[in-house]
Scaffold this motif. Structure first.
Motif, PDB file in Angstrom:
ATOM      1  N   TRP A 285      -1.610  59.462 -47.326  1.00 54.99           N
ATOM      2  CA  TRP A 285      -3.053  59.290 -47.149  1.00 54.99           C
ATOM      3  C   TRP A 285      -3.491  59.881 -45.821  1.00 54.99           C
ATOM      4  CZ3 TRP A 285      -1.008  53.872 -47.636  1.00 54.99           C
ATOM      5  CH2 TRP A 285      -0.668  53.314 -46.404  1.00 54.99           C
ATOM      6  N   VAL A 286      -4.752  60.277 -45.782  1.00 59.30           N
ATOM      7  CA  VAL A 286      -5.416  60.744 -44.574  1.00 59.30           C
ATOM      8  C   VAL A 286      -6.422  59.670 -44.181  1.00 59.30           C
ATOM      9  CG1 VAL A 286      -6.859  62.558 -43.569  1.00 59.30           C
ATOM     10  CG2 VAL A 286      -5.147  63.144 -45.304  1.00 59.30           C
ATOM     11  N   THR A 287      -6.514  59.375 -42.903  1.00 60.30           N
ATOM     12  CA  THR A 287      -7.322  58.227 -42.466  1.00 60.30           C
ATOM     13  C   THR A 287      -8.563  58.662 -41.694  1.00 60.30           C
ATOM     14  OG1 THR A 287      -5.271  56.982 -42.255  1.00 60.30           O
ATOM     15  CG2 THR A 287      -7.232  55.997 -41.315  1.00 60.30           C
ATOM     16  N   ARG A 288      -9.675  58.027 -42.000  1.00 56.28           N
ATOM     17  CA  ARG A 288     -10.922  58.213 -41.274  1.00 56.28           C
ATOM     18  C   ARG A 288     -11.504  56.847 -40.923  1.00 56.28           C
ATOM     19  NH1 ARG A 288      -9.001  62.492 -40.934  1.00 56.28           N
ATOM     20  NH2 ARG A 288      -9.850  64.542 -41.529  1.00 56.28           N
ATOM     21  N   GLU A 289     -12.463  56.846 -39.993  1.00 57.09           N
ATOM     22  CA  GLU A 289     -13.136  55.605 -39.587  1.00 57.09           C
ATOM     23  C   GLU A 289     -14.620  55.884 -39.412  1.00 57.09           C
ATOM     24  OE1 GLU A 289     -11.521  52.770 -36.472  1.00 57.09           O
ATOM     25  OE2 GLU A 289     -13.285  53.537 -35.426  1.00 57.09           O
ATOM     26  N   ALA A 290     -15.447  54.951 -39.856  1.00 55.54           N
ATOM     27  CA  ALA A 290     -16.893  55.111 -39.759  1.00 55.54           C
ATOM     28  C   ALA A 290     -17.352  55.015 -38.308  1.00 55.54           C
ATOM     29  CB  ALA A 290     -17.599  54.058 -40.598  1.00 55.54           C
ATOM     30  N   ARG A 291     -18.075  56.054 -37.865  1.00 56.41           N
ATOM     31  CA  ARG A 291     -18.621  56.049 -36.500  1.00 56.41           C
ATOM     32  C   ARG A 291     -19.803  55.073 -36.382  1.00 56.41           C
ATOM     33  NH1 ARG A 291     -17.334  60.734 -33.521  1.00 56.41           N
ATOM     34  NH2 ARG A 291     -16.395  62.430 -34.726  1.00 56.41           N
ATOM     35  N   GLU A 292     -20.605  55.043 -37.437  1.00 56.62           N
ATOM     36  CA  GLU A 292     -21.801  54.198 -37.479  1.00 56.62           C
ATOM     37  C   GLU A 292     -21.934  53.630 -38.894  1.00 56.62           C
ATOM     38  OE1 GLU A 292     -23.520  53.606 -34.832  1.00 56.62           O
ATOM     39  OE2 GLU A 292     -22.778  55.179 -33.484  1.00 56.62           O
ATOM     40  N   ASP A 293     -22.848  52.682 -39.052  1.00 51.84           N
ATOM     41  CA  ASP A 293     -23.189  52.220 -40.394  1.00 51.84           C
ATOM     42  C   ASP A 293     -23.769  53.404 -41.168  1.00 51.84           C
ATOM     43  OD1 ASP A 293     -22.537  49.749 -39.405  1.00 51.84           O
ATOM     44  OD2 ASP A 293     -24.589  48.977 -39.389  1.00 51.84           O
ATOM     45  N   PHE A 294     -23.341  53.609 -42.403  1.00 50.11           N
ATOM     46  CA  PHE A 294     -23.962  54.636 -43.235  1.00 50.11           C
ATOM     47  C   PHE A 294     -23.747  54.292 -44.697  1.00 50.11           C
ATOM     48  CE2 PHE A 294     -19.626  56.123 -43.152  1.00 50.11           C
ATOM     49  CZ  PHE A 294     -19.436  56.935 -44.259  1.00 50.11           C
ATOM     50  N   GLN A 295     -24.423  55.017 -45.556  1.00 47.83           N
ATOM     51  CA  GLN A 295     -24.327  54.799 -46.990  1.00 47.83           C
ATOM     52  C   GLN A 295     -23.766  56.046 -47.652  1.00 47.83           C
ATOM     53  OE1 GLN A 295     -27.707  54.571 -50.181  1.00 47.83           O
ATOM     54  NE2 GLN A 295     -27.543  52.507 -49.297  1.00 47.83           N
ATOM     55  N   TYR A 296     -22.831  55.833 -48.590  1.00 43.61           N
ATOM     56  CA  TYR A 296     -22.252  56.951 -49.333  1.00 43.61           C
ATOM     57  C   TYR A 296     -22.212  56.576 -50.808  1.00 43.61           C
ATOM     58  CZ  TYR A 296     -18.949  60.468 -51.001  1.00 43.61           C
ATOM     59  OH  TYR A 296     -18.366  61.498 -51.704  1.00 43.61           O
ATOM     60  N   LYS A 297     -22.903  57.373 -51.626  1.00 44.42           N
ATOM     61  CA  LYS A 297     -22.976  57.123 -53.062  1.00 44.42           C
ATOM     62  C   LYS A 297     -23.379  55.685 -53.373  1.00 44.42           C
ATOM     63  CE  LYS A 297     -20.323  60.919 -54.849  1.00 44.42           C
ATOM     64  NZ  LYS A 297     -19.412  61.399 -55.899  1.00 44.42           N
TER      65      LYS A 297
END
Length: 400
Positions: A285-297
């Protein structure tokens, strides 16, 4: 609008969990994402392609120690390295490291890759059997890195043993294995200090020499950053290439007709590397982290949410890929080397040395079959065989 609690649940922290499991397949069919103890898991191709480059996400693997409750030497190093820093520091470190992995350098090393393959295969080809990891994958990956950093190839065994120990940090049992991981990390830092000392006494124009020159200006590359980058180059190059070669051989053992195709068509070797990394990536797996609150789909993703992008699940998504393993078919890009600005800096070297290895192995080893049970790392985090016994026809070797 999707609701988080309605999504399927997967537990990658379970040592028996597999990112290739039927549970993951069922979850992917039900939803583009799943809940996990770490955060979210993205399971489908289109969503992974978008999320890996999403502007509201940063590199997230820096929090792996936090997820495991660790804080030792490896954890500290992991948070400092180029892979996990952002902004100007990441750009600066990547720029300094990039020349060591340029395509021009890879081309110049191809004859060395071929000679090394020939030497290693010749030692076991007449016997008709080998323990693939110990007889080929480990010495090959380690000696390639020895050549890159300018140290004696005779040190490959010691480097590999410590890389394997250090690699336990990337598995789901990291908290349990932290003492052995930190011991290996300390050994690598001592090794890096010795490399720097010797190279300063005997300068060369190579990767290490360039880093030492940059270190002359402490604002370009600090003393700690110099050691961090050397350790990353050695560990990363050995651990991932070793694992990926083992996964390649294991995959071909399951698909002998594809091995024959490759042996008779060596020009397919580069495509074979891509197909192996699509279906059996060592980086699961590749890992990411949300910088700010956001909406996706339609899904609300709070700031700080960890998102694991499941490489194999996405790259076998039936919406984009036909089922099966076929090195003759050109596919959409996989995610075995990550993506975006954090795309693996060493991918040109990895692609080059694995291409030459598969090309020569498939020509010289006919009819390989398992020669006993293999030993495996867990199929999450970074995975691969610990041992892989193989038997083949000893009498027939293909000429180069």
């Amino acid at each position: 609008m999707p609701k988080l609690n309605d999504a399927p649940f997967l537990d990658p922290s379970d040592p028996n969990f597999s990112t290739r499991s039927e549970a993951v397949r069922r979850a992917r069919a039900e939803s583009w994402f799943a809940r996990t103890p770490y955060g979210l898991a993205v399971l489908r191709y289109e969503e992974m392609k978008e999320m890996i480059m999403h502007p509201m996400l940063r590199q997230g693997s820096y929090r792996w120690p936090e997820h495991n409750g660790t804080s030792g030497l490896w954890s500290q190093w992991w948070k400092r390295i180029m892979l996990n820093v952002e902004g100007d520091d990441h750009k600066r470190l990547r720029k300094l490291g990039a020349p060591a992995f340029a395509p021009k350098l890879v081309s110049s090393l191809i004859p060395d890759f071929r000679a090394l393959c020939d030497e290693l295969i010749s030692e076991f080809a007449p016997k008709g059997r080998c323990e693939f990891m110990g007889d080929f994958a480990e010495p090959y990956a380690a000696r390639v890195i020895c050549s890159l950093v300018g140290v004696s190839g005779d040190q490959w065994r010691e480097l590999t043993d410590h890389a394997v120990e250090m690699g336990y940090a990337l598995g789901v049992n990291y908290a349990r294995d932290e003492p052995r991981v930190d011991a290996a990390t300390e050994w690598f830092f001592d090794f890096a200090r010795q490399v720097v000392k010797e190279r300063r006494a005997h300068p060369r124009e190579d990767f290490i020499g360039a880093l030492i020159s940059a270190n002359a200006d402490k604002d370009s590359l600090g003393d700690q950053e110099l050691l961090d980058m050397i350790v990353l180059s050695i560990f990363g190059g050995i651990d991932t290439t070793r694992n990926q070669l083992g996964l390649a051989m294991a995959t071909f053992l399951e698909h002998p007709e594809q091995w024959d195709i490759l042996g008779n068509n060596p020009d397919l070797a580069r495509q074979a590397v891509e197909e192996v990394m699509r279906v059996r990536p060592t980086v699961t797996w590749v890992t990411r982290e949300a910088r700010e609150d956001f909406q996706y789909k339609g899904l609300e993703i709070p700031k700080g949410t960890t998102i694991h992008l499941f490489s194999e699940a996405a790259a076998t998504d039936p919406e984009h890929f036909e089922a099966g393993f076929d090195i003759t078919v050109k596919r959409k890009p996989h995610f075995g080397f990550g993506g975006g600005k954090h795309h693996c800096i060493g991918s040109p070297i990895a692609r080059g040395d694995m291409t030459e290895a598969l090309k020569m192995l498939s020509r010289r080893l006919r009819n390989p079959v398992p020669d006993g049970a293999a030993e495996w790392l867990p199929e999450s985090g970074n995975t691969g065989p610990l041992s892989l016994p193989v038997r083949f026809d000893p009498e027939v070797c293909r000429d180069d």
